[in-house]
Design a protein around this motif. Structure first.
Motif, PDB file in Angstrom:
ATOM      1  N   THR A  67       7.669 -16.196   1.998  1.00  0.00           N
ATOM      2  CA  THR A  67       8.872 -15.616   3.519  1.00  0.00           C
ATOM      3  C   THR A  67       9.404 -14.041   2.988  1.00  0.00           C
ATOM      4  O   THR A  67       9.826 -13.298   3.594  1.00  0.00           O
ATOM      5  CB  THR A  67       9.372 -16.742   3.783  1.00  0.00           C
ATOM      6  N   GLU A  68      10.242 -15.286   1.673  1.00  0.00           N
ATOM      7  CA  GLU A  68      11.910 -14.440   1.306  1.00  0.00           C
ATOM      8  C   GLU A  68      11.230 -12.747   0.917  1.00  0.00           C
ATOM      9  O   GLU A  68      11.646 -11.749   0.860  1.00  0.00           O
ATOM     10  CB  GLU A  68      12.807 -14.936  -0.010  1.00  0.00           C
ATOM     11  N   ILE A  69      10.142 -13.008  -0.339  1.00  0.00           N
ATOM     12  CA  ILE A  69       9.593 -11.943  -1.153  1.00  0.00           C
ATOM     13  C   ILE A  69       8.894 -10.764   0.163  1.00  0.00           C
ATOM     14  O   ILE A  69       9.391  -9.755   0.116  1.00  0.00           O
ATOM     15  CB  ILE A  69       8.342 -12.318  -2.174  1.00  0.00           C
ATOM     16  N   GLY A  70       8.220 -11.918   1.623  1.00  0.00           N
ATOM     17  CA  GLY A  70       7.913 -10.730   1.998  1.00  0.00           C
ATOM     18  C   GLY A  70       8.617 -10.184   2.961  1.00  0.00           C
ATOM     19  O   GLY A  70       8.608  -8.888   2.891  1.00  0.00           O
ATOM     20  N   ASN A  71       9.953 -10.749   3.737  1.00  0.00           N
ATOM     21  CA  ASN A  71      10.972 -10.201   4.323  1.00  0.00           C
ATOM     22  C   ASN A  71      11.695  -8.967   3.554  1.00  0.00           C
ATOM     23  O   ASN A  71      11.519  -7.901   3.963  1.00  0.00           O
ATOM     24  CB  ASN A  71      12.048 -10.566   4.405  1.00  0.00           C
ATOM     25  N   LYS A  72      11.742  -9.045   1.883  1.00  0.00           N
ATOM     26  CA  LYS A  72      12.328  -8.014   1.094  1.00  0.00           C
ATOM     27  C   LYS A  72      11.822  -6.917   1.069  1.00  0.00           C
ATOM     28  O   LYS A  72      11.990  -5.374   1.800  1.00  0.00           O
ATOM     29  CB  LYS A  72      12.632  -8.625  -0.047  1.00  0.00           C
ATOM     30  N   VAL A  73      10.120  -6.859   1.562  1.00  0.00           N
ATOM     31  CA  VAL A  73       8.827  -6.249   1.358  1.00  0.00           C
ATOM     32  C   VAL A  73       9.069  -5.404   2.429  1.00  0.00           C
ATOM     33  O   VAL A  73       9.000  -4.231   2.291  1.00  0.00           O
ATOM     34  CB  VAL A  73       7.851  -6.223   0.561  1.00  0.00           C
ATOM     35  N   LYS A  74       9.269  -6.148   3.680  1.00  0.00           N
ATOM     36  CA  LYS A  74       9.022  -6.111   5.070  1.00  0.00           C
ATOM     37  C   LYS A  74       9.788  -4.649   4.967  1.00  0.00           C
ATOM     38  O   LYS A  74       9.667  -3.574   5.526  1.00  0.00           O
ATOM     39  CB  LYS A  74       8.763  -6.231   6.009  1.00  0.00           C
TER      40      LYS A  74
END
Length: 93
Positions: A60-67
């Motif tokens: 989720t943390e990585i996904g938020n950064k990518v998003k």
């Protein structure tokens, strides 16, 4: 190719071997979103809920950064998978 092999091993039921392979891969690429997501799935199947939750949180943390990066660059660099990536990230949140 290594991710596909680890996924096939997981699908065959050898959860322990798949987990080892995902962790080896993450040793080289710790921010790899897809591998970490599959590791979380493998840990869930193993019954290691505590570790699976930790991995899902990292995803989720990585996904938020990518998003956030993709959203900020949408006008300058239209990405064909932006909407799909946003759906995946929002689903994980």
């Amino acid at each position: 190719i290594q991710l596909n092999l680890a996924n096939a091993i997981l699908d065959s039921g050898d959860t322990e071997d798949a987990i080892k392979r995902y962790k080896l891969f993450l040793g080289r690429e710790p921010k790899n979103f897809r591998v970490r997501f599959h590791l979380a799935i493998a840990l869930s199947r193993k019954g290691d809920t505590k570790q699976a939750i930790k991995e899902y949180q990292k995803v989720t943390e990585i996904g938020n950064k990518v998003k956030n990066i993709l959203i900020s660059q949408k006008e300058n660099y239209p990405h064909p998978f932006l909407d799909h990536t946003k759906k995946i990230c929002n689903h994980l949140l």
